[in-house]
Design a protein around this motif. Structure first.
Motif, PDB file in Angstrom:
ATOM      1  N   GLY A 147       0.811  -1.221   0.000  1.00  0.00           N
ATOM      2  CA  GLY A 147       0.000   0.000   0.000  1.00  0.00           C
ATOM      3  C   GLY A 147       0.839   1.263   0.000  1.00  0.00           C
ATOM      4  O   GLY A 147       0.425   2.293  -0.521  1.00  0.00           O
ATOM      5  N   GLY A 148       2.025   1.198   0.571  1.00  0.00           N
ATOM      6  CA  GLY A 148       2.853   2.402   0.687  1.00  0.00           C
ATOM      7  C   GLY A 148       3.714   2.663  -0.528  1.00  0.00           C
ATOM      8  O   GLY A 148       4.412   3.683  -0.576  1.00  0.00           O
ATOM      9  N   ILE A 149       3.711   1.772  -1.510  1.00  0.00           N
ATOM     10  CA  ILE A 149       4.604   2.001  -2.646  1.00  0.00           C
ATOM     11  C   ILE A 149       3.913   1.779  -3.989  1.00  0.00           C
ATOM     12  O   ILE A 149       4.307   2.363  -5.000  1.00  0.00           O
ATOM     13  N   ALA A 150       2.827   0.982  -3.995  1.00  0.00           N
ATOM     14  CA  ALA A 150       2.227   0.586  -5.274  1.00  0.00           C
ATOM     15  C   ALA A 150       1.664   1.782  -6.038  1.00  0.00           C
ATOM     16  O   ALA A 150       1.811   1.875  -7.252  1.00  0.00           O
ATOM     17  N   LYS A 151       1.036   2.724  -5.315  1.00  0.00           N
ATOM     18  CA  LYS A 151       0.416   3.856  -5.997  1.00  0.00           C
ATOM     19  C   LYS A 151       1.466   4.683  -6.746  1.00  0.00           C
ATOM     20  O   LYS A 151       1.307   4.994  -7.922  1.00  0.00           O
ATOM     21  N   GLY A 152       2.530   5.037  -6.041  1.00  0.00           N
ATOM     22  CA  GLY A 152       3.597   5.830  -6.653  1.00  0.00           C
ATOM     23  C   GLY A 152       4.233   5.091  -7.812  1.00  0.00           C
ATOM     24  O   GLY A 152       4.514   5.668  -8.869  1.00  0.00           O
ATOM     25  N   PHE A 153       4.458   3.802  -7.594  1.00  0.00           N
ATOM     26  CA  PHE A 153       5.060   2.983  -8.645  1.00  0.00           C
ATOM     27  C   PHE A 153       4.172   2.970  -9.887  1.00  0.00           C
ATOM     28  O   PHE A 153       4.647   3.149 -11.021  1.00  0.00           O
ATOM     29  N   ALA A 154       2.870   2.808  -9.667  1.00  0.00           N
ATOM     30  CA  ALA A 154       1.918   2.786 -10.784  1.00  0.00           C
ATOM     31  C   ALA A 154       1.919   4.125 -11.510  1.00  0.00           C
ATOM     32  O   ALA A 154       1.877   4.174 -12.750  1.00  0.00           O
ATOM     33  N   VAL A 155       2.000   5.213 -10.751  1.00  0.00           N
ATOM     34  CA  VAL A 155       2.035   6.542 -11.371  1.00  0.00           C
ATOM     35  C   VAL A 155       3.259   6.667 -12.276  1.00  0.00           C
ATOM     36  O   VAL A 155       3.170   7.120 -13.424  1.00  0.00           O
ATOM     37  N   ASN A 156       4.400   6.223 -11.779  1.00  0.00           N
ATOM     38  CA  ASN A 156       5.616   6.307 -12.582  1.00  0.00           C
ATOM     39  C   ASN A 156       5.500   5.485 -13.854  1.00  0.00           C
ATOM     40  O   ASN A 156       5.901   5.921 -14.933  1.00  0.00           O
ATOM     41  N   LYS A 157       4.942   4.283 -13.718  1.00  0.00           N
ATOM     42  CA  LYS A 157       4.796   3.416 -14.899  1.00  0.00           C
ATOM     43  C   LYS A 157       3.821   4.037 -15.898  1.00  0.00           C
ATOM     44  O   LYS A 157       4.025   3.962 -17.108  1.00  0.00           O
ATOM     45  N   ALA A 158       2.772   4.655 -15.400  1.00  0.00           N
ATOM     46  CA  ALA A 158       1.789   5.282 -16.289  1.00  0.00           C
ATOM     47  C   ALA A 158       2.426   6.440 -17.045  1.00  0.00           C
ATOM     48  O   ALA A 158       2.200   6.608 -18.249  1.00  0.00           O
ATOM     49  N   VAL A 159       3.244   7.224 -16.351  1.00  0.00           N
ATOM     50  CA  VAL A 159       3.914   8.346 -17.014  1.00  0.00           C
ATOM     51  C   VAL A 159       4.868   7.823 -18.086  1.00  0.00           C
ATOM     52  O   VAL A 159       4.905   8.341 -19.211  1.00  0.00           O
ATOM     53  N   GLU A 160       5.606   6.768 -17.756  1.00  0.00           N
ATOM     54  CA  GLU A 160       6.505   6.168 -18.756  1.00  0.00           C
ATOM     55  C   GLU A 160       5.715   5.752 -19.990  1.00  0.00           C
ATOM     56  O   GLU A 160       6.115   6.018 -21.127  1.00  0.00           O
ATOM     57  N   SER A 161       4.572   5.082 -19.731  1.00  0.00           N
ATOM     58  CA  SER A 161       3.751   4.604 -20.840  1.00  0.00           C
ATOM     59  C   SER A 161       3.239   5.760 -21.693  1.00  0.00           C
ATOM     60  O   SER A 161       3.262   5.702 -22.917  1.00  0.00           O
ATOM     61  N   LEU A 162       2.804   6.839 -21.033  1.00  0.00           N
ATOM     62  CA  LEU A 162       2.301   8.004 -21.777  1.00  0.00           C
ATOM     63  C   LEU A 162       3.405   8.624 -22.621  1.00  0.00           C
ATOM     64  O   LEU A 162       3.207   8.990 -23.779  1.00  0.00           O
ATOM     65  N   LYS A 163       4.608   8.723 -22.026  1.00  0.00           N
ATOM     66  CA  LYS A 163       5.724   9.336 -22.751  1.00  0.00           C
ATOM     67  C   LYS A 163       6.111   8.473 -23.945  1.00  0.00           C
ATOM     68  O   LYS A 163       6.423   8.998 -25.023  1.00  0.00           O
ATOM     69  N   GLU A 164       6.063   7.146 -23.747  1.00  0.00           N
ATOM     70  CA  GLU A 164       6.385   6.240 -24.863  1.00  0.00           C
ATOM     71  C   GLU A 164       5.404   6.413 -26.012  1.00  0.00           C
ATOM     72  O   GLU A 164       5.766   6.273 -27.172  1.00  0.00           O
ATOM     73  N   SER A 165       4.149   6.710 -25.658  1.00  0.00           N
ATOM     74  CA  SER A 165       3.148   6.902 -26.705  1.00  0.00           C
ATOM     75  C   SER A 165       3.294   8.251 -27.387  1.00  0.00           C
ATOM     76  O   SER A 165       2.453   8.616 -28.204  1.00  0.00           O
ATOM     77  N   GLY A 166       4.303   9.006 -27.006  1.00  0.00           N
ATOM     78  CA  GLY A 166       4.560  10.279 -27.673  1.00  0.00           C
ATOM     79  C   GLY A 166       3.825  11.453 -27.080  1.00  0.00           C
ATOM     80  O   GLY A 166       3.781  12.527 -27.668  1.00  0.00           O
ATOM     81  N   ILE A 167       3.246  11.277 -25.893  1.00  0.00           N
ATOM     82  CA  ILE A 167       2.532  12.390 -25.266  1.00  0.00           C
ATOM     83  C   ILE A 167       3.551  13.321 -24.611  1.00  0.00           C
ATOM     84  O   ILE A 167       4.487  12.878 -23.946  1.00  0.00           O
ATOM     85  N   LYS A 168       3.367  14.612 -24.864  1.00  0.00           N
ATOM     86  CA  LYS A 168       4.392  15.573 -24.465  1.00  0.00           C
ATOM     87  C   LYS A 168       4.158  16.149 -23.073  1.00  0.00           C
ATOM     88  O   LYS A 168       5.082  16.601 -22.411  1.00  0.00           O
ATOM     89  N   ALA A 169       2.902  16.202 -22.661  1.00  0.00           N
ATOM     90  CA  ALA A 169       2.628  16.835 -21.374  1.00  0.00           C
ATOM     91  C   ALA A 169       1.432  16.151 -20.731  1.00  0.00           C
ATOM     92  O   ALA A 169       0.517  15.720 -21.422  1.00  0.00           O
ATOM     93  N   GLY A 170       1.480  16.035 -19.428  1.00  0.00           N
ATOM     94  CA  GLY A 170       0.339  15.416 -18.774  1.00  0.00           C
ATOM     95  C   GLY A 170       0.492  15.397 -17.273  1.00  0.00           C
ATOM     96  O   GLY A 170       1.527  15.768 -16.711  1.00  0.00           O
ATOM     97  N   ILE A 171      -0.600  14.987 -16.624  1.00  0.00           N
ATOM     98  CA  ILE A 171      -0.600  14.855 -15.176  1.00  0.00           C
ATOM     99  C   ILE A 171      -1.230  13.509 -14.853  1.00  0.00           C
ATOM    100  O   ILE A 171      -2.258  13.154 -15.415  1.00  0.00           O
ATOM    101  N   VAL A 172      -0.547  12.728 -14.031  1.00  0.00           N
ATOM    102  CA  VAL A 172      -1.118  11.463 -13.592  1.00  0.00           C
ATOM    103  C   VAL A 172      -1.330  11.574 -12.088  1.00  0.00           C
ATOM    104  O   VAL A 172      -0.401  11.895 -11.338  1.00  0.00           O
ATOM    105  N   ASN A 173      -2.564  11.355 -11.675  1.00  0.00           N
ATOM    106  CA  ASN A 173      -2.909  11.554 -10.277  1.00  0.00           C
ATOM    107  C   ASN A 173      -3.605  10.299  -9.770  1.00  0.00           C
ATOM    108  O   ASN A 173      -4.714   9.988 -10.171  1.00  0.00           O
ATOM    109  N   ALA A 174      -2.905   9.542  -8.926  1.00  0.00           N
ATOM    110  CA  ALA A 174      -3.514   8.346  -8.353  1.00  0.00           C
ATOM    111  C   ALA A 174      -3.833   8.635  -6.900  1.00  0.00           C
ATOM    112  O   ALA A 174      -2.990   8.491  -6.018  1.00  0.00           O
TER     113      ALA A 174
END
Lengths: 197, 284, 147
Positions: free
Chosen positions: B122-149
């Motif tokens: 519980g203390g690490i999964a949310k942050g980890f998921a946020v980081n992975k989501a940002v990586e995924s968005l950047k890989e898809s070529g998205i230039k700017a965004g906010i991920v809020n879990a």
């Protein structure tokens, strides 16, 4: 005293300026002495004004302006600029704001407004009296300072919310100073205090 | 839109693997196998466990996923909570300790050494998921965004007009107010607070951030906010446990993180790199 | 030429004397400037109560506070040192300042929208903006809240 001065200058200037006759020389000395007196008067007014507890800050009477206007009327723009410059320099040295933000505001506001008043006097003198010129000088002074504060210090357009209050107070203080300057100039022209020396 | 859908999938996948409420999740299987053996896990999950060990070492055990055995006693998830018997806590406490986590890089397995021990991500999964989501968005070529879990936020790029993102920090005692805000990009901001999951018994607040040394909720802070490059909710939780003095010392020692600590009296401590960036709000 | 009250008494006397001294140029100029000065009042943003206080220092906005919150003192650091701003009971003032002229502390309390206190030497600006003002809205807008 009068003869002493004359003796001094006559011996001094024998080998210097033959082109000046006696009355011209005297006029020059009169001018120098009166200008220094007026400059110190401007400085004193500047200091006195900064010492008066002010019910409304940002609003100043600009008493030193009376002197500067008198100088413009008596001796012209160039001397007016000098007195204005000396007023800010010496005044801020004595108050202790030298080279601080308020010093730069004071010197630039002073010089720009003196310029405006001097040009106005030169170009429209009979059409506007010293009262009109003084009011314009007060406006130019305040607006210059406001723009400088906006550009260099606060950088927010909200400071212009103060504008109406400042403009009204400029009108009043400019009017009063203009009247005072009118009387001062009339008096100096009538009395010619230096000739009494 | 496909990129966003993919990012959500990435987060959902991590949640599915990390949740202890899903009986078939990797977490549940590791807990069931505790003391008996290791479980093969996905690459992301393995990385998450490795990261959590890193944070445990960094905070000298103040953050520890093996607190799970004790956390379970409080039943925070049922909305009411249970104040466990002190003897129950004493009994479970020896099961806590990140040193028992067995990682095998080759076979990519995770195991727990002590029978009955449990991990709680519980203390690490949310942050980890946020980081992975940002990586995924950047890989898809998205230039700017906010991920809020749920308050763990990571931002990249600029808003239209080349503007920074403005993020508020929750006031620990006034639920509808923010205590401060700051402008930010290409960084993450996460908060651990004693107001998220808690219950009050006998006038005492029991919240979900437990001190691995005592098995009781950490008492030094009301909330800890960490600003860093990647989302590190583990860091904010660990510093919460360390308390204001030790916590701030750690923040100042680590060059890549900045933080705001609200101590138990509501007093704010701001790290040197964050001081000029915070805009205090009303409730400060 | 004058309203009734102006041509009687000592004040009337002075007023007439002063007015006679003015040239036509002066009179037109002063009238014009008076109209402009009065007119500029109408270009101000609407004033009202229940505003928010924005405190700015060298580095930009450092705090946003509601005017009618319980009394509190906020320290703001500037080039000369720490200025203290007191907010509470619907008004705000500069409580103390390290500046030499103390213009800001002498300004006393302000409570109206659009009013401000600015300390030029220590570069601190206190402003009251309306709850609905555009700037307030944009500075209050958050893209997210970390919790």
């Amino acid at each position: 005293m009068n003869s002493d001065l004359e003796a001094m200058t006559s011996t001094n200037s024998l080998n210097r300026s033959h082109s000046l006759n006696r009355s011209q020389r005297r006029e020059k000395i009169n001018r120098t002495v009166l200008l220094s007196l007026l400059s110190s008067l401007a400085v004193i007014l500047f200091i006195v004004e900064s010492a008066i507890p002010n019910p409304l800050p940002y609003l100043r009477l600009g008493l030193a302006n009376i002197v500067i206007m008198a100088v413009i009327a008596l001796y012209g723009l160039r001397d007016g600029l000098w007195v204005s410059f000396l007023r800010s320099m010496v005044g801020s040295l004595l108050i202790g704001t030298f080279l601080g933000p308020s010093f730069w505001l004071s010197i630039s506001g002073g010089l720009v407004s003196t310029m405006a008043m001097g040009l106005m006097y030169r170009l429209f003198s009979p059409f506007f009296s010293l009262v009109g010129i003084s009011v314009v000088g007060a406006y130019v002074h305040s607006l210059t300072q406001m723009v400088l504060v906006f550009v260099f210090l606060i950088k927010r357009k909200e400071i212009f919310c103060l504008l109406p209050v400042i403009l009204m107070s400029c009108l009043i203080s400019g009017f009063i100073n203009g009247l005072a300057a009118t009387f001062l100039v009339e008096h100096l022209r009538k009395v010619r205090p230096i000739n009494l020396l | 839109m496909a990129a966003i859908g993919r990012a959500f999938e990435v987060m959902q996948e991590i949640e599915n693997q990390a949740s202890k409420r899903i009986p078939s999740s990797l977490t549940s299987r590791i807990n069931q196998a505790a003391g008996r053996g290791s479980i093969p896990v996905s690459a992301d999950f393995f990385e998450m466990i490795k990261k959590s060990l890193e944070y445990s070492r960094l905070t000298e055990g103040a953050f520890d996923i093996t607190i799970g055995a004790v956390t379970e006693l409080y039943h925070f998830e049922d909305g009411q909570g249970t104040l466990p018997d002190p003897s129950a806590i004493r009994q479970k406490l020896p099961l806590v300790g990140y040193q028992q986590i067995q990682l095998d890089e080759e076979r990519r397995t995770v195991g727990l050494g002590r029978p009955g021990a449990m991990i709680d991500l519980g203390g690490i999964a949310k942050g980890f998921a946020v980081n992975k989501a940002v990586e995924s968005l950047k890989e898809s070529g998205i230039k700017a965004g906010i991920v809020n879990a749920g308050g763990d936020i990571r931002l990249f790029g600029y808003k239209p007009g080349h503007k920074l993102w403005r993020i508020g920090i929750q006031h620990p005692r006034k639920p509808d107010q923010v205590i401060a805000s700051l402008e930010i990009t290409d960084q993450s901001i996460v908060t651990s607070g004693d107001y998220e999951r808690f219950f009050i018994r006998g006038g005492v607040r029991y919240h979900h951030i437990l001190d691995p040394k005592t098995g009781y909720p950490a008492r030094g802070c009301q909330s800890v906010t960490i600003v860093s490059e990647t989302a590190t909710d583990a860091m904010s939780a660990g510093i919460f446990v360390l308390g204001p003095e030790k916590g701030m010392a750690l923040i100042e020692r680590l060059p890549q993180i900045e933080g705001l600590i609200i101590d138990r009296e509501g007093k704010a401590f701001v790290s040197s790199g964050l001081r000029s960036r915070l805009v205090w709000r009303d409730s400060h | 030429m004058f309203p009734l009250a102006f041509d009687q008494g000592w004040f009337g006397g002075i007023a007439i004397k002063v007015f006679r001294r003015l040239t036509w140029g002066d009179r037109i100029l002063i009238l014009l400037l008076m109209l402009i000065s009065l007119g500029s009042f109408f270009f101000l943003p609407a004033r009202g109560k229940n505003g928010r206080v924005i405190i700015q220092a060298e580095q930009g906005i450092i705090g946003l506070y509601s005017l009618d919150s319980p009394r509190r003192v906020i320290s703001v650091s500037g080039p000369l040192g720490s200025s203290r701003v007191e907010i509470g009971g619907g008004r705000v003032r500069m409580l103390s300042s390290p500046c030499p002229n103390q213009v800001c502390t002498k300004a006393g309390w302000i409570e109206q929208q659009g009013q401000m206190i600015c300390c030029v030497p220590n570069q601190v600006l206190i402003r009251i903006v309306g709850d609905e003002s555009k700037e307030n809205e944009s500075s209050l807008h958050l893209d997210g809240v970390t919790r």
